[in-house]
Motif scaffolding. Structure first.
Motif, PDB file in Angstrom:
ATOM      1  N   TYR A  83       9.555   8.115  -5.984  1.00 28.17           N
ATOM      2  CA  TYR A  83       9.837   6.768  -5.447  1.00 28.17           C
ATOM      3  C   TYR A  83       8.924   5.700  -6.043  1.00 28.17           C
ATOM      4  N   GLN A  84       8.209   6.031  -7.115  1.00 26.05           N
ATOM      5  CA  GLN A  84       7.203   5.132  -7.681  1.00 26.05           C
ATOM      6  C   GLN A  84       7.751   3.738  -7.989  1.00 26.05           C
ATOM      7  N   TYR A  85       8.981   3.636  -8.438  1.00 26.32           N
ATOM      8  CA  TYR A  85       9.491   2.345  -8.901  1.00 26.32           C
ATOM      9  C   TYR A  85      10.374   1.655  -7.864  1.00 26.32           C
ATOM     10  N   SER A  86      10.308   2.146  -6.607  1.00 26.02           N
ATOM     11  CA  SER A  86      11.047   1.479  -5.533  1.00 26.02           C
ATOM     12  C   SER A  86      10.299   0.256  -5.013  1.00 26.02           C
ATOM     13  N   GLU A  87       8.973   0.228  -5.196  1.00 23.23           N
ATOM     14  CA  GLU A  87       8.148  -0.898  -4.767  1.00 23.23           C
ATOM     15  C   GLU A  87       7.029  -1.092  -5.786  1.00 23.23           C
ATOM     16  N   ASN A  88       6.278  -2.184  -5.630  1.00 24.35           N
ATOM     17  CA  ASN A  88       5.074  -2.405  -6.440  1.00 24.35           C
ATOM     18  C   ASN A  88       3.880  -1.927  -5.619  1.00 24.35           C
TER      19      ASN A  88
ATOM     20  N   SER B 142     -10.234  10.277 -11.061  1.00 24.38           N
ATOM     21  CA  SER B 142      -9.648  10.119 -12.392  1.00 24.38           C
ATOM     22  C   SER B 142      -8.124  10.186 -12.320  1.00 24.38           C
ATOM     23  N   TYR B 143      -7.622  11.152 -11.555  1.00 16.65           N
ATOM     24  CA  TYR B 143      -6.169  11.249 -11.315  1.00 16.65           C
ATOM     25  C   TYR B 143      -5.641   9.948 -10.703  1.00 16.65           C
ATOM     26  N   MET B 144      -6.362   9.405  -9.736  1.00 13.70           N
ATOM     27  CA  MET B 144      -5.934   8.179  -9.044  1.00 13.70           C
ATOM     28  C   MET B 144      -5.941   6.982  -9.997  1.00 13.70           C
ATOM     29  N   TRP B 145      -6.993   6.841 -10.800  1.00 13.51           N
ATOM     30  CA  TRP B 145      -7.117   5.673 -11.684  1.00 13.51           C
ATOM     31  C   TRP B 145      -6.114   5.725 -12.840  1.00 13.51           C
ATOM     32  N   SER B 146      -5.588   6.919 -13.136  1.00 17.46           N
ATOM     33  CA  SER B 146      -4.620   7.028 -14.230  1.00 17.46           C
ATOM     34  C   SER B 146      -3.183   7.065 -13.745  1.00 17.46           C
ATOM     35  N   PHE B 147      -2.980   7.122 -12.418  1.00 10.53           N
ATOM     36  CA  PHE B 147      -1.650   7.162 -11.834  1.00 10.53           C
ATOM     37  C   PHE B 147      -1.081   5.746 -11.793  1.00 10.53           C
ATOM     38  N   PRO B 148       0.221   5.554 -11.959  1.00  3.52           N
ATOM     39  CA  PRO B 148       0.793   4.203 -11.892  1.00  3.52           C
ATOM     40  C   PRO B 148       0.521   3.543 -10.536  1.00  3.52           C
ATOM     41  N   GLY B 149       0.119   2.280 -10.574  1.00  3.46           N
ATOM     42  CA  GLY B 149      -0.209   1.531  -9.368  1.00  3.46           C
ATOM     43  C   GLY B 149      -1.614   0.980  -9.461  1.00  3.46           C
ATOM     44  N   LYS B 150      -1.888  -0.058  -8.689  1.00  2.00           N
ATOM     45  CA  LYS B 150      -3.239  -0.606  -8.633  1.00  2.00           C
ATOM     46  C   LYS B 150      -4.090   0.282  -7.714  1.00  2.00           C
TER      47      LYS B 150
ATOM     48  N   TRP C 143       0.849  -1.186   0.000  1.00  2.00           N
ATOM     49  CA  TRP C 143       0.000   0.000   0.000  1.00  2.00           C
ATOM     50  C   TRP C 143       0.888   1.240   0.000  1.00  2.00           C
ATOM     51  N   ASN C 144       0.580   2.184  -0.897  1.00  2.00           N
ATOM     52  CA  ASN C 144       1.359   3.409  -0.989  1.00  2.00           C
ATOM     53  C   ASN C 144       0.763   4.453  -0.043  1.00  2.00           C
ATOM     54  N   MET C 145       1.174   4.378   1.221  1.00  2.00           N
ATOM     55  CA  MET C 145       0.627   5.267   2.242  1.00  2.00           C
ATOM     56  C   MET C 145       1.121   6.704   2.053  1.00  2.00           C
ATOM     57  N   GLY C 146       2.322   6.861   1.488  1.00  2.00           N
ATOM     58  CA  GLY C 146       2.829   8.203   1.222  1.00  2.00           C
ATOM     59  C   GLY C 146       1.975   8.917   0.188  1.00  2.00           C
ATOM     60  N   TRP C 147       1.664   8.218  -0.915  1.00  2.00           N
ATOM     61  CA  TRP C 147       0.784   8.787  -1.936  1.00  2.00           C
ATOM     62  C   TRP C 147      -0.563   9.164  -1.319  1.00  2.00           C
ATOM     63  N   MET C 148      -1.116   8.275  -0.505  1.00  2.00           N
ATOM     64  CA  MET C 148      -2.424   8.522   0.088  1.00  2.00           C
ATOM     65  C   MET C 148      -2.402   9.765   0.970  1.00  2.00           C
ATOM     66  N   ASN C 149      -1.422   9.862   1.863  1.00  2.00           N
ATOM     67  CA  ASN C 149      -1.365  11.007   2.774  1.00  2.00           C
ATOM     68  C   ASN C 149      -1.164  12.319   2.021  1.00  2.00           C
ATOM     69  N   ASP C 150      -0.261  12.321   1.043  1.00  2.00           N
ATOM     70  CA  ASP C 150       0.006  13.548   0.290  1.00  2.00           C
ATOM     71  C   ASP C 150      -1.206  13.980  -0.528  1.00  2.00           C
ATOM     72  N   SER C 151      -1.821  13.026  -1.220  1.00  2.00           N
ATOM     73  CA  SER C 151      -2.929  13.395  -2.102  1.00  2.00           C
ATOM     74  C   SER C 151      -4.146  13.859  -1.300  1.00  2.00           C
ATOM     75  N   LEU C 152      -4.380  13.274  -0.130  1.00  2.00           N
ATOM     76  CA  LEU C 152      -5.509  13.727   0.682  1.00  2.00           C
ATOM     77  C   LEU C 152      -5.231  15.095   1.300  1.00  2.00           C
ATOM     78  N   ARG C 153      -3.994  15.369   1.643  1.00  2.00           N
ATOM     79  CA  ARG C 153      -3.647  16.723   2.102  1.00  2.00           C
ATOM     80  C   ARG C 153      -3.945  17.747   1.019  1.00  2.00           C
TER      81      ARG C 153
ATOM     82  N   ASP D 116       7.095  -0.212 -14.249  1.00  2.00           N
ATOM     83  CA  ASP D 116       8.193  -0.028 -15.194  1.00  2.00           C
ATOM     84  C   ASP D 116       8.221   1.439 -15.622  1.00  2.00           C
ATOM     85  N   PRO D 117       9.356   2.127 -15.461  1.00  2.00           N
ATOM     86  CA  PRO D 117       9.419   3.552 -15.842  1.00  2.00           C
ATOM     87  C   PRO D 117       9.044   3.814 -17.295  1.00  2.00           C
ATOM     88  N   SER D 118       9.166   2.810 -18.154  1.00  2.00           N
ATOM     89  CA  SER D 118       8.820   3.020 -19.554  1.00  2.00           C
ATOM     90  C   SER D 118       7.319   3.160 -19.777  1.00  2.00           C
ATOM     91  N   GLY D 119       6.532   2.916 -18.728  1.00  2.00           N
ATOM     92  CA  GLY D 119       5.077   3.013 -18.861  1.00  2.00           C
ATOM     93  C   GLY D 119       4.514   4.388 -18.557  1.00  2.00           C
TER      94      GLY D 119
END
Length: 635
Positions: A420-425, A462-470, A388-398, A527-530
Motif C-alpha cells: 500500500y506504499q503508494y496509496s498515500e504520501n 538503516s532499513y527505515m532510512w532506506s525505505f520509501p517515505g520520510k 504517518w504510516n502507523m501500519g508500517w510502524m506497528n508491523d516493523s516493531l512487531r 512514485d513506484p519508479s523510485g
C-alpha cells in the motif's frame, strides 16, 4: 471603567467570524494594545490602552478582571449583532494580567481565561497576559526557500522533541543554542515539537490545550520561541509543530461551557465528549469554531513561521463512533459513522493553508484506512501533504521484538507495507507514543544481549532510512536510551559516551547525512519508479534487499540482514554492471560494530542477468546489519 468605544471593532469586522471565513481571528478578538481618540470634553489627543474582545453570545454580561482593577471587574459592552463583548480600557499595556468574568443566563458568575490570549501565566497559575510581539525575523532566505519547496521530492528526516524533557530546565533561549547545535550536528532536516500551546497538566505533554494562541510560558516568552524557530531556520532546519484541533480539556476556567453553554463543543455528550480522554470535542459544524481553529492553524504558521503542522488524533475526528460502544454515538445525516462536519473542516484548513502559505506541510496522525488522506481536496481527498504510516510502524516493531529464530516465519511484517506504499504520501514514525506507557524503550524491545540489541537497532534504522517515505524518530532513540520517555526528567545524555550508545548516535548522524546527499533515497518516495525489490522473499535468511532510484539514473542498493548469521558471498541482482561504492555498513567499528564483515569499500557487478536485473554481484552482509551500495557513475 471600560471605555464606551470598542477600539474600532464593529459587527462588520466580525462578519467573517460568524460565517466561518475569518482566518485571522487573533487580530480581532483577544487583547490588543492600541491608541484611541479620547472622548472626554476637550480631549483631542490619543489615549493608549488595551482593547478586550471575547465571544460569549449567551452571556447576560461580561466583565474583564485583572491586576489593574483588583480583580473586581470592568464592564464590557456587547458589540451589536455579534455576540462579542468588547471594551477599551485606557492606561493599560503589555504585561497586564486579566481574565473574563461572565454572568450566565442563570445568573451564575464564572471566570474564564481568554481563548485568544497570546501569552499566559505559567501553570498552575492561568491568567491571560497582554502581549504584543516586537520580534524582527532574520530567516528571509529560509522563508523564500519554503515558498518554492517541493516537500515530497526533498529529504525529510524529523527529530521529534518534547522541549521540557530534552534537557530539563532549559528555556527557549537556551535551546536556541543547544538544541539547534545538536540537531544540525546530527543532520536532521526538521524538528517536530510536541504541542507548544499552553496547557495546565504537564503529563498531558501538551495534547490537552487551554491556550490555543498562547505559546507555553514554561520556557519563556512568545518572542523567545520566535527566536528559537528563527535560529533553527538560519541553521537550515525546518520546524513542525503538533496541533490539537480534535479535543480540549474540561478545566472550568478554559474553553468548556465558556459562557455557561456548550459554545466551542457539542452539547450532546455523544458528539461532544471523548469519554476515554475526559475531554470535549469541538463543534466543527459551528462557523465561529471553524474560524477559531483555522485562524489558529494560520496563526502558528504566520506569526511563528512554523513550517508544518502535524495534526494529532485525526482518526478521532473522522469517525463519530471512535472509541464508542453501540448507542453511544449519533450517526450522520446519511446514517453513516463518518463525521462529515469534521471532514469538511479538515479539508477547509488544509486547502486554505496550502493556498495561503505555499511550502507548508500538513501531516495527519491517522491510524485507520480512511481513503484519500493525502489526496488533494479538489480530487476528493482530505488534502494533507503527508500521513504517518502507523501500519508500517506497528508491523516493523512487531518484527523487531521477535527472537531472530522466529523472524523467518513473520517475514511479511516487513514486506507488507510496500503493498500500500503508494496509496498515500507517508512519514515513517518511531514517535514518543512507541516508548511510553509500558511499551518499553526501543533498545529494550529487542531481545537477547547488548551486542545483538545494538546491532539490531542499527540494522533497523538503516532499513527505515532506506525505505520509501520520510522519517521521524523521537529524541533519545538516536542513542538508545534505556528508560521509557518521562516528561519530568531529562534524556540520559551521559550514556552516549558508552559503548553501543555512542555508536548508534554516530550511525544516526551518518544516516542523515548520507540520506540528504543522495536523491535516490528521497526524491521518488511517492512514485513506484523510485523502488525496485532485489529480493523480497528471502525469509530463510531474514534478509530484505531493494534498489532506490532517482530521476537522473542514480541508484542505491540496500541489503538488510536481520539474522545473527553473516551472509558471505550473498548474491544480488543490480540494475547496472560496474563498480558500486559501499557507502554504509552498520557493522563498522565507528558504530561499535565488529568491522569483520564488509566489502572493502566497493562491490563489482558483472553484466550477467539475475532475475529481473541485467547485472549481478556477490556481497558480504554483516549479521544483524545493513549495507548500502551506490552506483559510481564515474566508473
Amino acid at each position: 471603567m471600560a471605555h464606551d468605544q470598542f477600539g474600532e471593532l464593529t459587527g462588520w469586522d466580525l462578519e467573517g467570524f460568524h460565517n466561518g471565513g475569518d482566518t485571522e481571528l487573533w487580530k480581532r478578538l483577544g487583547s490588543h494594545v492600541i491608541t484611541e481618540q479620547g472622548d472626554e470634553p476637550g480631549d483631542e489627543g490619543k489615549v493608549a490602552g488595551v482593547r478586550f474582545a471575547v465571544w460569549a453570545p449567551n452571556a447576560k454580561s461580561v466583565q474583564v478582571i485583572g491586576d489593574f482593577n483588583w480583580w473586581t471587574g470592568d464592564q464590557l459592552q456587547l458589540v451589536p449583532g455579534s455576540g462579542v463583548w468588547a471594551g477599551f480600557i485606557p492606561g493599560l499595556g503589555e504585561g497586564t494580567l486579566y481574565k473574563y468574568r461572565i454572568e450566565t443566563q442563570e445568573g451564575h458568575w464564572i471566570e474564564k481565561v481568554d481563548p485568544m490570549a497570546r501569552f499566559s501565566e505559567q501553570a498552575p497559575a492561568n491568567a491571560s497576559i497582554v502581549y504584543e510581539s516586537k520580534y524582527i525575523w532574520s530567516d528571509d532566505d529560509w522563508m523564500e526557500h519554503r515558498r518554492n519547496g517541493r516537500a515530497h521530492a526533498e529529504p525529510m528526516s524529523v527529530y521529534e522533541v518534547h522541549l521540557g524533557g530534552w534537557r530539563q530546565g532549559k528555556s527557549y533561549l537556551d535551546l536556541a543554542e543547544e538544541l539547534v547545535s545538536y540537531v544540525k550536528w546530527q543532520g536532521y532536516t526538521h524538528v517536530e515539537f510536541m504541542p507548544l500551546a499552553e496547557h495546565p497538566f504537564a503529563p498531558s505533554w501538551g495534547y490537552q490545550v487551554t491556550g490555543y494562541f498562547s505559546p507555553t510560558s514554561r520556557f519563556g516568552k512568545p518572542d523567545d520561541l520566535r527566536y528559537l524557530i528563527d535560529r533553527l531556520h538560519q541553521a537550515g532546519i525546518g520546524v513542525i509543530m503538533d496541533w490539537v484541533p480534535g479535543h480540549f480539556p474540561k478545566d472550568e476556567w478554559a474553553l468548556g461551557r465558556f459562557d455557561g453553554t456548550a459554545l466551542y463543543e457539542h452539547a450532546d455528550p455523544r458528539q461532544g465528549e471523548h469519554m476515554d480522554w475526559g475531554t470535549y470535542i469541538f463543534n466543527y459544524g459551528r462557523n465561529e469554531v471553524k474560524s477559531f481553529l483555522v485562524s489558529n492553524a494560520l496563526y502558528w504558521i504566520q506569526e511563528f513561521h512554523i513550517d508544518g503542522l502535524r495534526v494529532d488524533a485525526v482518526a478521532s475526528m473522522l469517525y463519530l463512533d471512535y472509541s464508542r460502544e453501540e448507542g453511544q454515538w449519533v450517526p450522520n445525516e446519511f446514517g453513516g459513522r463518518e463525521n462529515l462536519e469534521a471532514i469538511d473542516f479538515l479539508r477547509y484548513v488544509n486547502r486554505h493553508l496550502y493556498e495561503r502559505e505555499p511550502g507548508v506541510v500538513m501531516i495527519a496522525e491517522e491510524s485507520t484506512s480512511f481513503p484519500g488522506v493525502t489526496k488533494p481536496v479538489h480530487e476528493g481527498g482530505l488534502g494533507f501533504g503527508f500521513k504517518w504510516n502507523m501500519g508500517w510502524m506497528n508491523d516493523s516493531l512487531r518484527y523487531l521484538q521477535l527472537d531472530p529464530i522466529y523472524r523467518q516465519y513473520e517475514h511479511n511484517l516487513l514486506t507488507f507495507a510496500m503493498v500500500y506504499q503508494y496509496s498515500e504520501n507517508f512519514v515513517l514514525p518511531i514517535s514518543h507514543d512507541e516508548v511510553v506507557h509500558g511499551k518499553g524503550s526501543m533498545i529494550n524491545k529487542v531481545p537477547q544481549d547488548d551486542w545483538r540489541k545494538f546491532a539490531t537497532l542499527r540494522a533497523f534504522y538503516s532499513y527505515m532510512w532506506s525505505f520509501p517515505g520520510k522519517q521521524l524518530v523521537f529524541m533519545g532513540c538516536e542513542f538508545g536510551q534505556r528508560p521509557e520517555f518521562n516528561e519530568a526528567a531529562s534524556l540520559e545524555w551521559w550514556v552516549s559516551e558508552l559503548w553501543g550508545h555512542g555508536g548508534l548516535q554516530r550511525l544516526f548522524r551518518d544516516l542523515n547525512h548520507i540520506y540528504r546527499d543522495n536523491a535516490p533515497l528521497y526524491e521518488l518516495d511517492n512514485d513506484p519508479s523510485g523502488f525496485t525489490w532485489i529480493n523480497a522473499d528471502d525469509a530463510a535468511h531474514d534478509t530484505l534487499s531493494w534498489v532506490r532510484h532517482d530521476t537522473h539514473g542514480n541508484h542505491i542498493a540496500c541489503v538488510t540482514n536481520f539474522s545473527p548469521e553473516p551472509l558471505v558471498d550473498y548474491e544480488i541482482g543490480l540494475p547496472e554492471a560496474g563498480a558500486w561504492e559501499e557507502i554504509l555498513n552498520t557493522d563498522a567499528p565507528i558504530y561499535d560494530g565488529s568491522g569483520e564483515f564488509g566489502n572493502l569499500g566497493e562491490v563489482n557487478a558483472v553484466a550477467e542477468p539475475w532475475g529481473h536485473f541485467p547485472a549481478r554481484a556477490r556481497v558480504a552482509v554483516p549479521p544483524l546489519g545493513s549495507i548500502w551500495l551506490r552506483r559510481n557513475l564515474g566508473s
